[in-house]
Design an enzyme around this catalytic site. Structure first.
Site, PDB file in Angstrom:
ATOM      1  N   CYS A  53       0.831  -1.213   0.000  1.00  0.00           N
ATOM      2  CA  CYS A  53       0.000   0.000   0.000  1.00  0.00           C
ATOM      3  C   CYS A  53       0.864   1.262   0.000  1.00  0.00           C
ATOM      4  O   CYS A  53       1.572   1.548   0.971  1.00  0.00           O
ATOM      5  CB  CYS A  53      -0.928  -0.030   1.214  1.00  0.00           C
ATOM      6  SG  CYS A  53      -1.716   1.540   1.596  1.00  0.00           S
ATOM      7  N   CYS A  56       0.029   3.854   2.723  1.00  0.00           N
ATOM      8  CA  CYS A  56       0.499   3.334   4.016  1.00  0.00           C
ATOM      9  C   CYS A  56       1.968   3.698   4.215  1.00  0.00           C
ATOM     10  O   CYS A  56       2.383   4.143   5.292  1.00  0.00           O
ATOM     11  CB  CYS A  56       0.339   1.820   4.080  1.00  0.00           C
ATOM     12  SG  CYS A  56      -1.332   1.191   3.884  1.00  0.00           S
TER      13      CYS A  56
END
Length: 415
Positions: A53, A56
């Site tokens: 991600c 993230c």
């Protein structure tokens, strides 16, 4: 020996101080984090991430290490983070229905959820989103209970819809949004506190809510602020125009005919940009290669690379949307002619070409046709040999050199 111990101690102290600058994520199981939160009279802040991600990673590398992040989160939370695809994270993802990343969940020490935030952000905005969860009257459980009991006023419905969107509960947010709209009067819709109804994803150009906005621009600008409203309008219209110019428009895209009706009357600060993009979008929509090629031809001698690229991308969009375009004489002739003109312009500008120019022109040329003649490659290689040595040393220069080295090889390749 004492000196060595003192040196090591100083290093450790400095390391701890540095580590504490940002958010202190502790190596604890979820149950251990709850127990620690109870002991410290804090809540648990859980970062739910995955290894693949991008947002993230941005939060991990750029947001949470900031001192201001540590100053806010460390005194209030026991902070933990789990990869939702590994170990305990898998169980937690199922238990708390984590489906989007990153997701951040705030827990009370008893394990019940206080608030949920989905998606990364800049630190200041992210803290504001978290802060709303710590305020009981803007926390998700409180608002959900109020909604289920039918106790909400219009302002609370507006807040609840925003909180649901932040929590990633889009379906429920849509229901609350529609309920709010049904209760708002025309007087409400021009007020500053209800401006977020226009920022909802469902408020698209051509929708009833957007039509109301356009019909009441004067009042809404006065209440919300001209700059905020105009920036919003520019983002809306420039996005759909860009999609047309780049060839990314969807089948159900707003028709250019409607854009032609609405854009001229907006009178926003960025009006000229929209006025420039609109005819390009129309040419792409109509697949008007001849007119577009004529416009590009007139722009090549004077336009900067960024402006020229926009026009060329419109041409590329028509190529993409035309079956077997490169096999058609119209595109073959146009591609060759415009390619020659672009290279001629580069030759005339050699003394002023920058590293940025030499990165943009290859993109422009690739957008005109898939391959060029050996003479074209030879001319480009000659430009590179004259200009590149004068560029300052950088990673960009190495990339440019490799591109123009390829041109030289292609110019020498046997037919």
């Amino acid at each position: 020996m004492k000196t060595i111990y003192l040196f090591i101690t100083c290093i450790l102290v400095q390391y701890v101080a540095f580590a504490q600058d940002g958010v202190n994520f502790r190596d604890l199981t979820f149950n251990e984090a709850l127990a620690q939160a109870k002991a410290e009279k804090k809540m648990v802040f859980m970062d739910c991430y995955t290894s693949w991600c991008g947002p993230c990673k941005n939060m991990t590398n750029n947001v949470f290490p900031q001192k201001a992040a540590g100053d806010y989160f460390n005194p209030r939370f026991v902070c933990v983070k789990y990869d939702m695809e590994k170990g305990e994270g898998k169980e937690l993802a199922n238990k708390f229905e984590v489906h989007a990343y990153p997701t951040f969940i705030i827990f009370r020490p008893d394990g019940t959820i206080q608030h949920r935030v989905v998606g990364g952000d800049e630190l200041e905005t992210f803290i504001q989103r978290v802060e709303r969860g710590l305020n009981e009257k803007t926390s998700l459980p409180y608002l959900s209970d109020r909604y289920e009991r039918g106790k909400m006023n219009k302002q609370e419905l507006m807040t609840y819809k925003e909180i649901l969107s932040e929590a990633g509960e889009d379906e429920k947010a849509g229901k609350v949004y529609n309920k709010l709209l049904s209760r708002l009067t025309d007087k409400d819709k021009v007020k500053k506190e209800f401006w977020p109804i226009y920022e909802d994803e469902s408020c698209q150009i051509g929708s009833p809510v957007f039509d109301f906005l356009l019909a009441n621009l004067s009042s809404i600008r006065e209440n919300v602020g001209t700059e905020k409203v105009d920036n919003y309008l520019f983002r809306k219209y420039s996005k759909i125009l860009e999609d047309y110019i780049l060839g990314y428009q969807k089948k159900d895209a707003v028709p250019v005919s409607l854009l032609k009706q609405q854009i001229p009357g907006l009178n926003i600060k960025q009006q000229q940009s929209l006025n420039t993009m609109l005819p390009l979008a129309e040419m792409v929509s109509d697949r008007n290669v001849k007119t577009l090629a004529s416009v590009i031809e007139s722009k090549i001698p004077t336009a900067g690379t960024q402006e020229l690229k926009m026009y060329i991308f419109a041409y590329r969009a028509i190529r993409w949307q035309t079956k077997d375009a490169d096999a058609q004489p119209q595109f073959q002739e146009t591609g060759r002619k415009l390619t020659d003109l672009v290279i001629a312009s580069m030759e005339n500008r050699q003394a002023s070409l920058t590293a940025s120019d030499l990165q943009e022109y290859p993109i422009i040329l690739m957008s005109l046709q898939d391959t060029m003649s050996k003479d074209n490659y030879s001319r480009l290689a000659a430009i590179g040999e004259k200009v590149i040595p004068n560029l300052p040393d950088s990673q960009e220069k190495k990339y440019i050199q490799s591109t123009f080295d390829k041109y030289r090889k292609l110019s020498l390749k046997k037919p």
